[in-house]
Structures are given as C-alpha cells and as structure tokens.
Design an enzyme around this catalytic site. Structure first.
Site, mmCIF file in Angstrom:
data_model
loop_
_atom_site.group_PDB
_atom_site.id
_atom_site.type_symbol
_atom_site.label_atom_id
_atom_site.label_comp_id
_atom_site.label_asym_id
_atom_site.label_seq_id
_atom_site.Cartn_x
_atom_site.Cartn_y
_atom_site.Cartn_z
ATOM 1 N N TYR A 137 -2.188 -0.326 9.999
ATOM 2 C CA TYR A 137 -2.423 -0.866 8.653
ATOM 3 C C TYR A 137 -1.133 -0.776 7.822
ATOM 4 O O TYR A 137 -0.680 -1.755 7.230
ATOM 5 C CB TYR A 137 -3.554 -0.092 7.976
ATOM 6 C CG TYR A 137 -3.709 -0.405 6.514
ATOM 7 C CD1 TYR A 137 -4.067 -1.686 6.080
ATOM 8 C CD2 TYR A 137 -3.487 0.570 5.539
ATOM 9 C CE1 TYR A 137 -4.206 -1.983 4.734
ATOM 10 C CE2 TYR A 137 -3.628 0.283 4.189
ATOM 11 C CZ TYR A 137 -3.976 -0.995 3.795
ATOM 12 O OH TYR A 137 -4.107 -1.288 2.456
ATOM 13 N N SER A 196 0.831 -1.210 0.000
ATOM 14 C CA SER A 196 0.000 0.000 0.000
ATOM 15 C C SER A 196 0.862 1.256 0.000
ATOM 16 O O SER A 196 1.972 1.257 0.537
ATOM 17 C CB SER A 196 -0.878 -0.007 1.260
ATOM 18 O OG SER A 196 -1.422 1.272 1.503
#
Length: 338
Positions: A155, A130
């Site tokens: 995350y 990501s």
C-alpha cells in the site's frame, strides 16, 4: 456564484464524501465519480451519496478509474478545472491479502487520471498519498523533507509511486500536482475497516477487541473535518516550479517542476491505549481486550510535521481525540441505531 468545477474521485468514500460536501457548501460545482466497490459495506457509500445528491451543483457518475474510456468521457464532457483524486484501494493489512487490488486502483487508476489531466488540461491535480510512505523512518516528526524510500507495505509503495508518477507528469506536461500525505483519518461516516470503527462496534456489542503490539503503537489520529479543511485550502494553492531548484539545499517536497507534497496530520501522536481509553469513556463501557503482537506491514509510530502547511495556508489540524471520538460515537449510535 463560484462555479469553479472540481472533479472528486472516490466521492462516495469517507474523505471524498466530506470534501465534496464542504466544496458544495462553498459553492463549487462538483463532479463526483466512484466505483462503489464492496471493499466495505456499500450501503455506507450509498447513504453518503444520497446526502450529496440532495445538494445543488453535484453530478455523479459511477466510474472505475481502471476504465480509461469512461474516465476520459467524464473529463471531456465536464472539463474540470481542478481534480482531487481520493479514489484508491486503502488499507495496509488488505494489501497483504489482495496485492493486485492496489496495482489496479492505485497504479493503473492513477495513471489514467494523469493521462486525463494531460489531455484535458487542469489548473491543479491534488491526490491522496499517505503517512505510510514514511515506512521504517525513525526520525519524528515525519517531515516532507525526509527521504521516503523504505516502505514496509505494498500500500505504502503504491502511494510513493503516485508521488513519483505525479512528479513526472508535472515535469513533462507542466501539470501542477500536490500530494497529500494523510495521517490516520477518523470521524463520522468513516471506514468500517479502520480500527476505531471496529473497536466501537465490538465494545458496544460486548465483543473483544484486538490490540496490536500490546497497545504500544502511536498514531497521529486526524479528525476528518481537519483533513478536508486542509484539502479545501490547498485546491487553489497551485504549486509553482522552482527554476533554480537544487536538491542539495532545497526541500525535496518541492521541485523544478510545479509539484509539492504536504503532510496533513494532527501533529500530536496518541498512544493506542490512550485512544482506546477515550473511546471507552465516550461509549461508556470498558472493552475486553486481546493483546497481540505487531502485524506485518504496520509501523510503530506516525507523527506529522505540518510546518509547511502552516506556512503556506496558515492552517494546522487541531481537533482533540476527545472531541473527535465524541462526535464519531454520537454519529455511530445514530446511524446504526444503537
């Protein structure tokens, strides 16, 4: 007939659905797995799955990556040549509320994928990382040659961990791995927890939208078709080990192991207010806005350097937000009948 076998995890998810559809169109055989969890409306996942199940060469198994035995059974039965791991607990804000979901899915689940690729050898493992791994980085555009040791959300930390875990397995067991740092993906069949999706819903329903950091954030919004085209082109672009790799002069997105990292982003950051204005234009209605401060875990700006993507597969995302949001709004109206 191209009967190459690809295992796609998270096949009923947003990116997984679009990638699976593309691979089936290109005559790959796809084994899709997904746990169909309720992080967002499962009906959306079920409807995506219905479309895939009508296509040839698609097999689906409901499997949770945490279930090592079930995952191993799928590998043992189908012996995939390629694996694209897109199953993950997504979302920055949710990682502040439910951190253990990220440990289970993104760390334990990914570990099980790596072990399965080790025991049932594959030609290439690709996995979703990501843009959030860039964390507090200030130098833009974000390059895969930049250090990413300062995440600002759990995350992001789990995604960085995936890259480290993949490198270890590439080194120890010679499994070629490619990490894909996706930048703010949007488009039809998207995730309802994403801002553009909830903005669209609220604008159409005449409800206010929350604009974080007073709209002064920039995101490298990347249209879904560009994302999956990039992934598709990389499947058979298997990274090779660089025997004489030297961290003082070689790119840190490569290695002495068969390992590579790419950004897949639009390479054009857009200010949040501009994005909202385009969305209002496509919907044909102005949004009522509630301006709010920056949220914990958020970053001010994302901006992808895609030079190595261009060099290696001669591809760069290029869908404008006007075109992309237009397609999303058309899909939204049709799907929700509004």
């Amino acid at each position: 007939m191209n009967s190459k076998k690809v295992l796609v995890t998270g096949a009923a998810g947003f990116i997984g659905f679009h990638l699976t559809k593309l691979l089936l169109d290109k005559s790959y055989e796809v084994i899709g797995i997904d746990n169909l969890n309720d992080y967002y409306d499962p009906k959306l996942k079920e409807d995506r799955l219905k479309i895939l199940e009508k296509m040839d060469n698609f097999i689906f198994h409901k499997v949770d990556l945490k279930d090592k035995a079930a995952l191993d059974d799928v590998f043992k039965k189908y012996r995939p040549e390629y694996v694209v791991n897109l199953a993950a607990q997504a979302g920055v804000r949710y990682s502040l509320i439910n951190p253990y979901a990220y440990v289970d899915s993104n760390l334990v689940g990914f570990m099980n994928i790596l072990e399965a690729c080790r025991h049932y050898p594959v030609k290439h493992l690709l996995y979703a990382s990501s843009s959030s791994v860039y964390g507090g980085n200030k130098v833009a555009p974000f390059s895969t040659s930049h250090n990413v040791d300062h995440p600002v959300s759990l995350y992001a930390a789990t995604k960085k961990s995936n890259e480290l875990m993949a490198h270890t397995y590439s080194n120890l067991y010679k499994i070629p791995t490619t990490g894909l740092r996706f930048f703010t993906v949007y488009g039809p069949w998207g995730r309802p927890d994403m801002a553009y999706f909830s903005f669209t819903k609220n604008i159409i329903e005449g409800k206010p939208i929350k604009v974080f950091n007073h709209g002064k954030m920039e995101r490298d919004f990347t249209y879904i078709d560009d994302i999956v085209e990039g992934v598709y082109k990389l499947i058979e672009k298997v990274p090779a080990a660089k025997e004489d790799w030297d961290e003082t002069k070689d790119d840190i997105s490569t290695s002495f192991a068969p390992y590579k990292i790419y950004n897949i982003g639009n390479n054009q950051p857009v200010q949040l207010m501009k994005f909202i204005n385009v969305l209002e234009d496509k919907i044909g209605k102005e949004a009522e806005k509630i301006y709010m401060d920056m949220q914990p875990g958020d970053v001010l700006r994302t901006y992808a350097d895609v030079s190595d993507l261009e060099r290696d597969i001669n591809f760069r995302p290029n869908t404008s937000i006007e075109e992309g949001l237009g397609k999303f709004v058309n899909w939204y109206r049709e799907y929700y009948k509004v």
